[in-house]
Structure formats: C-alpha cells, structure tokens
Design a protein around this motif. Structure first.
Motif, PDB file in Angstrom:
ATOM      1  N   ALA A 201       0.378  -8.430  -7.879  1.00  0.00           N
ATOM      2  CA  ALA A 201      -0.059  -7.268  -7.098  1.00  0.00           C
ATOM      3  C   ALA A 201       0.449  -7.349  -5.660  1.00  0.00           C
ATOM      4  O   ALA A 201       0.865  -6.339  -5.072  1.00  0.00           O
ATOM      5  CB  ALA A 201      -1.573  -7.147  -7.120  1.00  0.00           C
ATOM      6  N   GLU A 202       0.435  -8.551  -5.100  1.00  0.00           N
ATOM      7  CA  GLU A 202       0.898  -8.733  -3.718  1.00  0.00           C
ATOM      8  C   GLU A 202       2.408  -8.533  -3.622  1.00  0.00           C
ATOM      9  O   GLU A 202       2.899  -7.935  -2.648  1.00  0.00           O
ATOM     10  CB  GLU A 202       0.526 -10.122  -3.227  1.00  0.00           C
ATOM     11  N   ASN A 203       3.156  -9.036  -4.598  1.00  0.00           N
ATOM     12  CA  ASN A 203       4.599  -8.815  -4.613  1.00  0.00           C
ATOM     13  C   ASN A 203       4.921  -7.322  -4.661  1.00  0.00           C
ATOM     14  O   ASN A 203       5.804  -6.846  -3.946  1.00  0.00           O
ATOM     15  CB  ASN A 203       5.230  -9.520  -5.818  1.00  0.00           C
ATOM     16  N   MET A 204       4.197  -6.604  -5.506  1.00  0.00           N
ATOM     17  CA  MET A 204       4.476  -5.175  -5.671  1.00  0.00           C
ATOM     18  C   MET A 204       4.104  -4.370  -4.430  1.00  0.00           C
ATOM     19  O   MET A 204       4.750  -3.369  -4.114  1.00  0.00           O
ATOM     20  CB  MET A 204       3.742  -4.645  -6.905  1.00  0.00           C
ATOM     21  N   SER A 205       3.072  -4.812  -3.722  1.00  0.00           N
ATOM     22  CA  SER A 205       2.568  -4.016  -2.593  1.00  0.00           C
ATOM     23  C   SER A 205       3.131  -4.431  -1.247  1.00  0.00           C
ATOM     24  O   SER A 205       2.855  -3.784  -0.234  1.00  0.00           O
ATOM     25  CB  SER A 205       1.039  -4.127  -2.546  1.00  0.00           C
ATOM     26  N   PHE A 206       3.934  -5.492  -1.200  1.00  0.00           N
ATOM     27  CA  PHE A 206       4.321  -6.085   0.078  1.00  0.00           C
ATOM     28  C   PHE A 206       5.029  -5.084   1.002  1.00  0.00           C
ATOM     29  O   PHE A 206       4.724  -4.991   2.195  1.00  0.00           O
ATOM     30  CB  PHE A 206       5.213  -7.300  -0.168  1.00  0.00           C
ATOM     31  N   ALA A 207       5.988  -4.326   0.449  1.00  0.00           N
ATOM     32  CA  ALA A 207       6.730  -3.370   1.287  1.00  0.00           C
ATOM     33  C   ALA A 207       5.818  -2.285   1.848  1.00  0.00           C
ATOM     34  O   ALA A 207       5.984  -1.844   2.990  1.00  0.00           O
ATOM     35  CB  ALA A 207       7.864  -2.736   0.482  1.00  0.00           C
ATOM     36  N   LEU A 208       4.825  -1.856   1.055  1.00  0.00           N
ATOM     37  CA  LEU A 208       3.889  -0.834   1.530  1.00  0.00           C
ATOM     38  C   LEU A 208       3.006  -1.384   2.650  1.00  0.00           C
ATOM     39  O   LEU A 208       2.689  -0.680   3.612  1.00  0.00           O
ATOM     40  CB  LEU A 208       3.022  -0.342   0.370  1.00  0.00           C
ATOM     41  N   LYS A 209       2.621  -2.649   2.531  1.00  0.00           N
ATOM     42  CA  LYS A 209       1.815  -3.256   3.597  1.00  0.00           C
ATOM     43  C   LYS A 209       2.608  -3.338   4.899  1.00  0.00           C
ATOM     44  O   LYS A 209       2.080  -3.061   5.984  1.00  0.00           O
ATOM     45  CB  LYS A 209       1.356  -4.655   3.168  1.00  0.00           C
ATOM     46  N   LEU A 210       3.883  -3.724   4.776  1.00  0.00           N
ATOM     47  CA  LEU A 210       4.720  -3.788   5.980  1.00  0.00           C
ATOM     48  C   LEU A 210       4.857  -2.416   6.634  1.00  0.00           C
ATOM     49  O   LEU A 210       4.966  -2.307   7.852  1.00  0.00           O
ATOM     50  CB  LEU A 210       6.113  -4.326   5.619  1.00  0.00           C
ATOM     51  N   ALA A 211       4.871  -1.369   5.798  1.00  0.00           N
ATOM     52  CA  ALA A 211       5.014  -0.004   6.331  1.00  0.00           C
ATOM     53  C   ALA A 211       3.702   0.535   6.873  1.00  0.00           C
ATOM     54  O   ALA A 211       3.668   1.650   7.414  1.00  0.00           O
ATOM     55  CB  ALA A 211       5.547   0.919   5.236  1.00  0.00           C
ATOM     56  N   GLY A 212       2.601  -0.231   6.716  1.00  0.00           N
ATOM     57  CA  GLY A 212       1.313   0.199   7.253  1.00  0.00           C
ATOM     58  C   GLY A 212       0.593   1.227   6.418  1.00  0.00           C
ATOM     59  O   GLY A 212      -0.243   1.984   6.938  1.00  0.00           O
ATOM     60  N   ALA A 213       0.886   1.283   5.112  1.00  0.00           N
ATOM     61  CA  ALA A 213       0.218   2.250   4.231  1.00  0.00           C
ATOM     62  C   ALA A 213      -1.264   1.905   4.095  1.00  0.00           C
ATOM     63  O   ALA A 213      -1.646   0.724   4.133  1.00  0.00           O
ATOM     64  CB  ALA A 213       0.894   2.253   2.861  1.00  0.00           C
ATOM     65  N   PRO A 214      -2.140   2.901   3.952  1.00  0.00           N
ATOM     66  CA  PRO A 214      -3.583   2.637   3.783  1.00  0.00           C
ATOM     67  C   PRO A 214      -3.853   1.811   2.527  1.00  0.00           C
ATOM     68  O   PRO A 214      -3.139   1.936   1.530  1.00  0.00           O
ATOM     69  CB  PRO A 214      -4.187   4.042   3.655  1.00  0.00           C
ATOM     70  N   LYS A 215      -4.896   0.977   2.577  1.00  0.00           N
ATOM     71  CA  LYS A 215      -5.201   0.094   1.448  1.00  0.00           C
ATOM     72  C   LYS A 215      -5.471   0.870   0.168  1.00  0.00           C
ATOM     73  O   LYS A 215      -5.066   0.456  -0.922  1.00  0.00           O
ATOM     74  CB  LYS A 215      -6.410  -0.783   1.794  1.00  0.00           C
ATOM     75  N   ALA A 216      -6.175   1.988   0.280  1.00  0.00           N
ATOM     76  CA  ALA A 216      -6.491   2.785  -0.909  1.00  0.00           C
ATOM     77  C   ALA A 216      -5.227   3.326  -1.551  1.00  0.00           C
ATOM     78  O   ALA A 216      -5.085   3.353  -2.787  1.00  0.00           O
ATOM     79  CB  ALA A 216      -7.441   3.922  -0.549  1.00  0.00           C
TER      80      ALA A 216
END
Length: 349
Positions: free
Chosen positions: A93-108
């Motif tokens: 899950a962390e691998n898949m979401s890493f780019a979105l986290k860097l872009a500052g996307a909301p957690k939901a």
C-alpha cells in the motif's frame, strides 16, 4: 487526436547517433508497442518520452504541449520499469501511494485510489505485505498499481515482463491488455518479443539501428512487411527467406529448385523469396524436400525441410507424426509469397 507526437526526434551521445529522425503519432487511448532487437533505441525513445533522457533533435508533444524542456514529474505520465523498482522497506500500500503522498494528496483520496487500483489488479489481500513476500508477478502488479493510482494521461512500459517465466508472461500479457481496455489510456510499451507485440498492440513500431522501419497494425506488418528486416522480425516461426534468381516463370534457387510465383519478374533479377512456414503444406505434388528435423508442439509439428540444400521451416497442422529422413512434397501458397530486392532489402510489389 494524437496524445503523444514525436517530430523528427533524434538522440546522440557525442558523435554516436542512437536515434535518427523518428516521427510518430500515438492516438488517444491507443496501445502502441515499440519493438526491435537489443540496441535498436526503443528503451531510449521511451525514456525520452518520459523525460528521463534529453532529446538531441526534434520535438515531443504530450496532450498538445511541447515537453522538450519539461521535467519528468510535470509530464503527467506514469512509467512501469523492467526491474519493478519497489521500495523494499515499504509495504504494498505504501509503495502504491508514495507518489501521491509526495504530491500532498489528501489521505482519504490516497486510500480510495489505492483500494481502487488494488481491486483492479487483485491485490486487495496483499496491501500489508513487503515486496520480498511477493512473487514476481505480484511485484509487477504492484508496480502497475503504483502507476494506476496517479491517473496519468499515458502509461509507459519498459519491458515489464522480461523477468517473469514463460507461463506468467502469457498471463500478464492478457492482464495488461485488459487493464488498457478498462482504463482507455494511451499506452506505449517496449519489448524485444515480437509475440508480445503481435498479441497486445493496436499499432506496432518496428525499430532497427535507431530508425523506424515500419509502423502499422500487427496483421499489416505480418502480411505486408515493407522490407526484409520487418518480414524476418515479425512472425513465429520466422519467415523463410530464400535467395533466388528469376528464371522463366519461376524463381530459381542456387541449387536449381524452381519456386512458384504469380507475377514473375524480368529473368535474371536477383531476389529474396519469402514464404511463411504457415503458408507451406505437405502435398502429393510440389517442390521436393527431405525432413531433417521434427518439433511437435501439440496439435502442430514444426519441421525443418532440406529443399535442395536450403533449410526451410514448415508448420504442419494435425495428421500423423512425421520423422526425420522422410521425403516430402511441398505445396507453396503462391498468393502469400513475398518478394524482396536482394541488393536493397526493400519489398518488390
């Protein structure tokens, strides 16, 4: 409308040119496969589209915008690599979401996208695992999931199946094609495997020595190759390419075997006579030969036949098991014969 356009694109490393004057249109939602032998420039071209390599000449546009000087992160594309490139210390899950986290996307939003991608790829029960706990096919799905969650305008695949075993490659081929049909995004896929290209592509680009040899639909390249290179590269088993000279109404091999033609050329013309193994059958009358090798592949048998000193491949459907040493007669479908200029390699039409 073309989603990705290349206009007279070139790439050089010092005085060494690895791509020359490449112009391509990749339509919205199209699955385009770049295929060719190792060293032909296909991966370099993909990396130039991604922004991982600078271009030396020409222009690349994505969604109508020139991206020559645009950083990779701003091009709105996602790339899946041959090596998976997963973070070993991060769970799926962390691998898949890493780019979105860097872009500052909301957690939901991140959670929603990861769950959607996991559902598409069958990863729902693997989200809490580390990469080392996954099989090769599962790791490749995670790499694809990481690309999907970004919802890019285009996907780029760089030989994503080359690390998988043969059976899993076939399964993943169909999964990638189904994924493309579901998402409808422009996809550029690099491979050296012409079977992958034939089974997956809407359009194939055949590259050789840094230049485009031919562009077209899979069956167009199979049935109507522009030159010897494309004819020899596309199709399995490989096409039979037999040096010959035009005689009176037939093509004559060096050993004097007469090969049939529909439209004979001027006598003395030096040609290469092309006929695919699938377009030759065993008959009671025809060109004489002797079987030198039999390879059963299930319902079919792939034969190597000595035809007057020239080894040619023949695919036989059904029938009794043949054996080496048998004398046979070969019937050639003359409507499927392809002729090439021996000096230039270009197709004679």
């Amino acid at each position: 409308m073309s989603e990705i356009e290349l206009r007279n694109v070139g790439k050089s490393y010092g005085s060494v040119a690895v791509l020359n004057d490449v112009s391509l249109d990749m339509g919205d939602g199209e699955f385009v496969v770049l295929v060719g032998p190792s060293g032909c420039g296909k991966s370099t071209l993909l990396r130039m589209i991604a922004g991982l390599e600078d271009i030396s000449a020409g222009e690349i546009t994505i969604g109508g915008k020139v991206v020559n000087d645009m950083p990779a992160k701003e091009r709105d594309i996602a790339m899946v690599f041959q090596s998976y490139a997963l973070y070993p210390h991060m769970k799926v899950a962390e691998n898949m979401s890493f780019a979105l986290k860097l872009a500052g996307a909301p957690k939901a939003e991140i959670r929603k996208r990861v769950e959607e991608a996991a559902g598409i790829l069958g990863l729902e029960n693997l989200l809490d695992r580390l990469p080392r706990e996954l099989s090769g096919g599962q790791r490749q799905r995670v790499a694809m999931g990481r690309a999907i969650v970004r919802d890019p305008r285009a996907f780029l695949f760089d030989e994503p199946l080359s690390n998988l075993d043969a059976k899993l490659r076939v399964k993943m081929r169909s999964e990638i094609k189904k994924l493309h049909q579901r998402l409808g995004k422009t996809t550029v896929y690099v491979t050296h495997d012409q079977t992958e290209a034939m089974t997956m592509a809407d359009k194939i680009v055949v590259l050789n020595g840094g230049k485009v040899e031919q562009v077209g639909a899979p069956l167009t390249l199979y049935n109507d190759p522009a030159n010897l290179f494309v004819a020899g590269f596309i199709g399995s088993p490989e096409i039979n390419l037999i040096p010959a000279t035009m005689g009176q109404g037939a093509a004559m091999t060096a050993s004097g075997v007469a090969l049939p033609l529909t439209n004979p050329l001027r006598p003395g013309t030096e040609i290469v006579y092309g006929i695919r193994p699938q377009h030759i059958t065993l008959a009671t009358d025809g060109v004489p030969g002797r079987i030198s090798l039999v390879e059963p592949t299930g319902e079919d048998q792939e034969l190597v036949v000595d035809m007057g000193g020239e080894d040619i491949s023949v695919v036989v459907h059904g029938g009794r098991l043949l054996s080496a040493g048998q004398d046979v007669k070969l019937s050639i479908d003359i409507d499927k014969v392809l002729l090439f200029d021996r000096a230039t390699g270009e197709r004679i039409r």
